[in-house]
Design a protein around this motif. Sequence first.
Motif, short mmCIF file in Angstrom:
data_model
loop_
_atom_site.label_atom_id
_atom_site.label_comp_id
_atom_site.label_asym_id
_atom_site.label_seq_id
_atom_site.Cartn_x
_atom_site.Cartn_y
_atom_site.Cartn_z
N ALA A 165 8.47 70.01 39.84
CA ALA A 165 7.96 71.38 39.96
C ALA A 165 6.53 71.37 40.50
CB ALA A 165 8.00 72.07 38.60
N GLY A 166 5.74 70.39 40.07
CA GLY A 166 4.37 70.29 40.55
C GLY A 166 4.32 69.98 42.03
N ALA A 167 5.23 69.11 42.51
CA ALA A 167 5.28 68.79 43.93
C ALA A 167 5.66 70.03 44.75
CB ALA A 167 6.28 67.66 44.18
N GLN A 187 21.64 68.02 34.67
CA GLN A 187 21.43 69.39 34.20
C GLN A 187 19.97 69.81 34.31
OE1 GLN A 187 22.75 66.90 32.37
NE2 GLN A 187 22.00 66.90 30.24
N ASP A 188 19.04 68.84 34.27
CA ASP A 188 17.63 69.18 34.43
C ASP A 188 17.34 69.64 35.85
OD1 ASP A 188 17.25 68.50 31.83
OD2 ASP A 188 16.18 66.62 32.21
N LEU A 189 17.97 68.98 36.83
CA LEU A 189 17.80 69.41 38.22
C LEU A 189 18.44 70.77 38.44
CD1 LEU A 189 18.49 66.09 40.17
CD2 LEU A 189 16.27 67.18 39.73
N ALA A 190 19.60 70.99 37.81
CA ALA A 190 20.27 72.29 37.94
C ALA A 190 19.40 73.40 37.36
CB ALA A 190 21.62 72.24 37.22
N LEU A 193 16.51 74.18 39.76
CA LEU A 193 16.96 75.01 40.88
C LEU A 193 17.20 76.45 40.44
CD1 LEU A 193 19.48 72.54 42.59
CD2 LEU A 193 17.30 73.33 43.55
N ALA A 194 17.70 76.62 39.22
CA ALA A 194 18.00 77.97 38.73
C ALA A 194 16.73 78.77 38.48
CB ALA A 194 18.81 77.87 37.43
N ARG A 195 15.67 78.11 38.03
CA ARG A 195 14.44 78.83 37.71
C ARG A 195 13.56 79.07 38.94
NH1 ARG A 195 10.95 74.28 34.35
NH2 ARG A 195 9.36 73.88 35.94
N ASP A 196 13.84 78.38 40.04
CA ASP A 196 13.06 78.56 41.27
C ASP A 196 14.04 78.76 42.43
OD1 ASP A 196 11.47 78.45 43.51
OD2 ASP A 196 10.26 76.76 42.83
N ALA A 197 14.31 80.01 42.74
CA ALA A 197 15.35 80.32 43.72
C ALA A 197 15.01 79.84 45.12
CB ALA A 197 15.59 81.83 43.75
#
Length: 396
Positions: A165-167, A187-190, A193-197
Amino acid sequence: MTLGEPDRQPVGGAFGELLAALRCARGLSQERLAELTGVSARAIGDLERGATRRPQRQTVVALADGLRLDAGERDRLARAARPAAGRSGPAAGDGGLVGRARELAGLVDLLDDGGVRMASVLGPAGIGKSALAAAALARVRSGTSVGVVRLDSLMDGADPVEAIAGAAAVDGRRLVLVDDADLIPGQDLAALLARDAGLRLLVTARTPVRVRAEHRWPIGPLDQPAAVGLLARRARAVRPGIVADEDAVAAASVVRRLGGNPMAIELTAARLRTWRLSDVDAALAVELAGARDEVLHRVVRSAVGRLPGPDAECLTVLASLGRATPHELRRALAARRYTTDHLDATVTLLAATALISVSGPQIEFTVPRSVREVVCRQPVPVGIEERTSLWNWPPF
């Protein structure tokens, strides 16, 4: 500068700039901050100038405590440290890819499709996933802001999700390469992606990440012409003219034994500095007898086993870091009471044998994950008790 006056000197990197700004805002000199934190003034100066770019987690915490940062400031300082540890930044070029033109073109087309949220470059260890992904990232359409996070090299204790997220947050990057994504739950990657469209990911992994948005891009071994071409290129680098027409049969046999694995080929080519190609082929016939999936690890073990003792010690320490500048490596060696008298010769040998890579304008040594897996799991050599903690590096 008067003793006790906040010193304002050139700073380097996001973390160094932020640390200097926070310190000066509180009217503290580097010496006074050192007294408050237990971090030496020299170390603080190195951080602010960018000479040290990967602060340890405990160092970041100590600095935050000494500066009496509030929650928001602590978060900013931690975020500034994480991209440096994960090496976020522009991707490299194609790195001299051999035999991957079709895969590269297809992957670039996939990334240029704005509807693809995550593309996964998949394949076994040493197959060239990272090189292909970096080359593709460098060729995506202009205007696409990109970043890189290498999970295998994150600072101890860093949160991989926050590192990604920082990158993405730096300069509004919308496409981030996540190297070694099998080190983080899918699931962490999913969830990221869900929180940052607007975020898109290009990941490398040995097995599918199993995220609904994942577009899989598997790559396999090099075909024989490409594999022989890679062997010839690397062989000429160590001894010009080594792969001549009369070596064609031995060259084909060598790459067949190595399963067309690019990393195994590069490691083996280093032996041609002092071996004939036919002798290398004969040695591999013995060393790889019965080997299947473990071919690369056997090749790595053989390469490490041929190193002189001091060079093996240096590789051990560097493998514990994963990635380091010359300054960071010297400090790590000194902390473990290893000599640095011949460090230049040592890293030259390690690079020549393909056990490490050297990159970047400021010079950075990297130990491939496959090499780290072998080095950090083999028995501790007799008489080197100090290494015990390094050989017990967490499993990958």
